[in-house]
Write a protein that holds these residues in place. Structure first.
Motif, PDB file in Angstrom:
ATOM      1  N   SER A   1      56.992 -10.990  93.902  1.00  0.00           N
ATOM      2  CA  SER A   1      58.085 -10.133  93.445  1.00  0.00           C
ATOM      3  C   SER A   1      58.897  -9.725  94.664  1.00  0.00           C
ATOM      4  CB  SER A   1      57.542  -8.865  92.771  1.00  0.00           C
ATOM      5  OG  SER A   1      56.900  -8.038  93.730  1.00  0.00           O
ATOM      6  N   GLU A   2      60.059  -9.160  94.419  1.00  0.00           N
ATOM      7  CA  GLU A   2      60.845  -8.632  95.532  1.00  0.00           C
ATOM      8  C   GLU A   2      60.156  -7.436  96.160  1.00  0.00           C
ATOM      9  OE1 GLU A   2      62.161  -9.426  92.582  1.00  0.00           O
ATOM     10  OE2 GLU A   2      63.941 -10.681  92.893  1.00  0.00           O
ATOM     11  N   VAL A   3      59.385  -6.713  95.338  1.00  0.00           N
ATOM     12  CA  VAL A   3      58.631  -5.565  95.868  1.00  0.00           C
ATOM     13  C   VAL A   3      57.646  -6.056  96.928  1.00  0.00           C
ATOM     14  CG1 VAL A   3      57.020  -3.716  95.298  1.00  0.00           C
ATOM     15  CG2 VAL A   3      58.861  -4.282  93.707  1.00  0.00           C
ATOM     16  N   ALA A   4      56.917  -7.103  96.611  1.00  0.00           N
ATOM     17  CA  ALA A   4      55.966  -7.652  97.577  1.00  0.00           C
ATOM     18  C   ALA A   4      56.720  -8.230  98.774  1.00  0.00           C
ATOM     19  CB  ALA A   4      55.098  -8.725  96.923  1.00  0.00           C
ATOM     20  N   ALA A   5      57.824  -8.942  98.504  1.00  0.00           N
ATOM     21  CA  ALA A   5      58.566  -9.611  99.589  1.00  0.00           C
ATOM     22  C   ALA A   5      59.002  -8.609 100.656  1.00  0.00           C
ATOM     23  CB  ALA A   5      59.773 -10.346  99.018  1.00  0.00           C
ATOM     24  N   ILE A   6      59.569  -7.483 100.238  1.00  0.00           N
ATOM     25  CA  ILE A   6      60.090  -6.535 101.239  1.00  0.00           C
ATOM     26  C   ILE A   6      58.938  -5.915 102.020  1.00  0.00           C
ATOM     27  CG2 ILE A   6      60.180  -4.492  99.721  1.00  0.00           C
ATOM     28  CD1 ILE A   6      62.795  -5.432 102.391  1.00  0.00           C
ATOM     29  N   ASN A   7      57.778  -5.770 101.375  1.00  0.00           N
ATOM     30  CA  ASN A   7      56.638  -5.211 102.101  1.00  0.00           C
ATOM     31  C   ASN A   7      55.987  -6.240 103.031  1.00  0.00           C
ATOM     32  OD1 ASN A   7      56.097  -2.271 101.246  1.00  0.00           O
ATOM     33  ND2 ASN A   7      56.678  -3.301  99.352  1.00  0.00           N
ATOM     34  N   MET A   8      56.128  -7.506 102.703  1.00  0.00           N
ATOM     35  CA  MET A   8      55.706  -8.552 103.645  1.00  0.00           C
ATOM     36  C   MET A   8      56.620  -8.521 104.882  1.00  0.00           C
ATOM     37  SD  MET A   8      54.933 -11.682 101.011  1.00  0.00           S
ATOM     38  CE  MET A   8      53.690 -11.529  99.726  1.00  0.00           C
ATOM     39  N   VAL A   9      57.910  -8.316 104.625  1.00  0.00           N
ATOM     40  CA  VAL A   9      58.859  -8.180 105.741  1.00  0.00           C
ATOM     41  C   VAL A   9      58.464  -6.992 106.612  1.00  0.00           C
ATOM     42  CG1 VAL A   9      61.253  -7.556 106.299  1.00  0.00           C
ATOM     43  CG2 VAL A   9      60.788  -9.330 104.606  1.00  0.00           C
ATOM     44  N   TYR A  10      58.087  -5.890 105.973  1.00  0.00           N
ATOM     45  CA  TYR A  10      57.623  -4.696 106.709  1.00  0.00           C
ATOM     46  C   TYR A  10      56.479  -5.084 107.651  1.00  0.00           C
ATOM     47  CZ  TYR A  10      55.519   0.075 107.101  1.00  0.00           C
ATOM     48  OH  TYR A  10      54.985   1.269 107.533  1.00  0.00           O
ATOM     49  N   GLY A  11      55.496  -5.804 107.108  1.00  0.00           N
ATOM     50  CA  GLY A  11      54.337  -6.181 107.909  1.00  0.00           C
ATOM     51  C   GLY A  11      54.703  -7.068 109.087  1.00  0.00           C
ATOM     52  N   ALA A  12      55.491  -8.103 108.815  1.00  0.00           N
ATOM     53  CA  ALA A  12      55.858  -9.052 109.874  1.00  0.00           C
ATOM     54  C   ALA A  12      56.737  -8.377 110.912  1.00  0.00           C
ATOM     55  CB  ALA A  12      56.571 -10.260 109.273  1.00  0.00           C
ATOM     56  N   SER A  13      57.637  -7.532 110.447  1.00  0.00           N
ATOM     57  CA  SER A  13      58.504  -6.820 111.372  1.00  0.00           C
ATOM     58  C   SER A  13      57.690  -5.884 112.252  1.00  0.00           C
ATOM     59  CB  SER A  13      59.556  -6.041 110.578  1.00  0.00           C
ATOM     60  OG  SER A  13      60.356  -5.302 111.451  1.00  0.00           O
ATOM     61  N   GLY A  14      56.691  -5.249 111.638  1.00  0.00           N
ATOM     62  CA  GLY A  14      55.802  -4.371 112.400  1.00  0.00           C
ATOM     63  C   GLY A  14      55.005  -5.132 113.446  1.00  0.00           C
ATOM     64  N   ALA A  15      54.882  -6.438 113.243  1.00  0.00           N
ATOM     65  CA  ALA A  15      54.220  -7.275 114.242  1.00  0.00           C
ATOM     66  C   ALA A  15      55.204  -7.733 115.323  1.00  0.00           C
ATOM     67  CB  ALA A  15      53.579  -8.487 113.568  1.00  0.00           C
ATOM     68  N   GLY A  16      56.469  -7.335 115.190  1.00  0.00           N
ATOM     69  CA  GLY A  16      57.446  -7.556 116.250  1.00  0.00           C
ATOM     70  C   GLY A  16      58.149  -8.902 116.228  1.00  0.00           C
TER      71      GLY A  16
END
Lengths: 266, 356
Positions: B56-71
């Protein structure tokens, strides 16, 4: 001691004056905000013991949920991300896919993992994300003040089921570990507890296996459910809450392995 | 410089994102952005990035959160309904100060709406969209070339300010084919060092890093807000981008962004042929908004006409910028309809006749 030790980890013989109990260095020495008797503290401790013993502290990123353990990163001295409610495994997926060699775990409650985050739970496991999911199931929304959870047993009174959970109108408790165990991506699924010292040792063994599986890249998600207590939310003393677990709740949420890998660690 | 290629806007954006060093893409199918997802699914894994089709888009944006948090450089793309689903996650990303690129290929709304192009998500993108006081940098391309150019720019700005950057485009720009030239871009040279905060594991037992948007004490939460607001003021000072065409001597200035600016440019040309001194002012950044430039233009022009593919959203910001100095009129089409140059020309003619 030897029963705690998994394959590949050396056994040590103990001398009479050896220190056999200490706080793990990576469990930060500050007062925990958890209520007295709450299982979270024990799980935190066991988790950090395992990560230290496997020498994974420098390699691990943990994901905290929304719920009582939202502040887990105050206590666990490792890199952590705090996820939106229910989205911990999506966040974990995002991290693991760009850093496949890192050790990733999520730490989620029942509202987080089995209600608002059900889609993420199922699809993360269905993709077989190589992460460890730690699921604290205490059958109630603790942080928001004791509302009915997806895991609340039938007839149990909470602030949103004051006459007891009515399965006709409020549905049945969700055995999510059993549900996800049928997915091919689920590698290791087990249900544990922290009610007794023996149970804690079993949990530690299970957690250790899960992290070893992840680091061996054996393919799939490890899911460790801990059927825990909530003395405050249940309006019980810690001892009463443990008795209720032993006498009633474990009859419904049976402890033990639900799915074990064929080549897994015994 | 690479050679000229003929590509769809969505594909050009996707290709540019790989060339800009995209390491993790997480998305969900929705028309009219699906080519972006498909292109990255086909090309990103073999060119050094991870691709996940989320549930879902809900999951997608939170995956982005995770990857972004990894720099790492990470992005997602969607259209209106999906962008709505992402709002909670974007609010978390903004507060946790995570850099990432978000693409909204707008379609007609509200509701399930239509798949034709629209600009109805201006408010949502520019004003925040989710809960709390936050901003995203919003870039509005008006050609396939800019779909590519703004992708590099978007990643650079995101890294510089640790902020989500939105490319606010629409179904027409996403679907149309034009020539595009991908600039030489040195990923390494443009890399930002995120090692002081990213969660990558406590190598050598360094101090732990935590990515969070939770502040339990009101004063601490206010302090975080002050940090964000300070950053937004800095961005307003440094990052305003716009295009001004035929405005030097213009009596009537059309203000439009993206697709409607393209159509408006044609209308301005037609008006000039009729002897009407019309000009076009096109914000390329919707946040930060070119307030000073519009104020300046309001001292020389008689009228402004804001043209949008919505019920009148950016017009509010133009009116705030002009602050009553001159009248600001509006012409818009909604629900996926693109205004024709002649419709806009008629509005220009009406305004110029009113003047006389």
């Amino acid at each position: 001691m030897s029963e705690l030790i998994s394959e590949g980890v050396q056994c040590k013989l103990l001398n009479s004056m050896d220190k056999v109990w200490d706080r793990p260095d990576s469990l930060i020495d500050v007062p925990l905000h958890y209520c007295p008797g709450c299982g979270h503290s024990v799980v935190h401790r066991v988790l950090m013991e395992v990560l230290e013993e496997l020498e994974l502290i420098e390699n691990t990123i943990g994901i905290a949920p929304v719920g009582c353990s939202v502040l887990a990163y105050f206590y666990l001295d490792i890199d952590m991300q705090e996820a939106a409610h229910g989205r911990a495994t999506a966040v974990a997926t995002g991290i693991k896919r760009v850093m496949p060699n890192k050790t990733i775990f999520t730490y989620q409650g029942d509202g987080d993992l089995a209600a608002i985050g059900t889609a993420e739970t199922i699809h993360t496991i269905n993709r077989g994300e190589n992460i460890v999911m730690i699921f604290i199931n205490n059958g109630i929304y603790g942080m928001t003040g004791g509302q009915m959870a997806p895991t609340t047993l039938p007839g149990v009174r909470t602030s949103t089921s004051v006459d007891g959970r009515d399965v006709e109108s409020q549905g049945h408790p969700l055995k999510i570990a059993d549900m996800i165990s049928i997915l091919p991506g689920a590698y290791y699924v087990t249900r544990q507890a922290v009610t007794t010292a023996k149970a804690v040792r079993k949990l530690k063994k299970a957690l250790k296996k899960a992290f070893i599986y992840q680091m061996n890249g054996e393919g799939g998600t490890s899911f460790i459910e801990v059927v825990s207590n909530c003395p405050s939310g249940w309006k019980m003393t810690p001892l009463e809450s443990n008795e209720w677990l032993e006498n009633d709740i474990f009859d419904f949420y049976e402890l033990g392995d639900i799915k074990v890998p064929k080549k897994g660690i015994k | 410089m690479s050679k000229k290629l003929l590509m769809k806007g969505n594909e050009a954006l996707a290709e540019a994102s790989i060339r800009a060093g995209l390491k993790g893409y997480y998305g969900y199918p929705i028309t009219p952005q699906s080519e972006l997802l498909e292109y990255l699914g086909q090309h990103l894994p073999s060119r050094g990035g991870a691709f996940v089709q989320a549930e879902s888009e809900v999951a997608a944006i939170n995956m982005v959160y995770g990857a972004s948090g990894a720099g790492v450089r990470t992005m997602t793309s969607t259209s209106g309904p999906g962008y709505s689903l992402m709002q909670e996650g974007i609010s978390y990303i903004a507060c946790a100060e995570l850099p990432c690129l978000l693409v909204n290929v707008m379609r007609g709304g509200p509701g399930l709406g239509t798949i034709q192009p629209s600009q109805g998500d201006y408010f949502q993108a520019v004003k925040g969209g989710g809960h709390g006081d936050y901003k995203c940098i919003v870039l509005a391309p008006n050609s396939v070339q800019e779909m590519a150019d703004f992708t590099y720019l978007g990643f650079d700005l995101a890294d510089t300010y640790r902020i989500p950057v939105v490319i606010l485009t629409d179904g027409a720009l996403g679907q149309m084919m034009e020539t595009v030239v991908f600039p030489d871009y040195d990923i390494e040279a443009n890399k930002t060092d995120h090692s002081s905060w990213a969660t990558t594991g406590r190598k050598n037992m360094r101090k732990k890093h935590v990515v969070t948007s939770l502040y339990l004490k009101a004063e601490e939460m206010e302090n975080m807000n002050l940090i964000l607001q300070k950053k937004y003021r800095e961005i307003e000072k440094n990052e305003v981008r716009f295009e001004s065409i035929f405005t030097e001597d213009a009596d009537i200035i059309i203000v439009a962004f993206g697709m409607s600016a393209r159509v408006s440019f044609k209308a301005v040309e037609l008006a000039r042929k009729k002897g009407i001194k019309a000009g076009l002012f096109r914000p390329k950044t919707l946040f930060p908004f070119p307030i000073n430039e519009l104020q300046h233009l309001s001292n020389q022009a008689d009228k402004m006409l804001v043209v949008e593919m919505n019920a009148g959203q950016m017009v509010e910001d133009v009116r705030l910028a002009v602050n009553g100095n001159i009248s600001v009129e509006f012409y818009g089409r909604m629900g996926g309809v693109i205004p024709s140059p002649n419709e806009i020309l008629n509005n220009i003619i009406n305004l110029s006749e009113l003047k006389e």
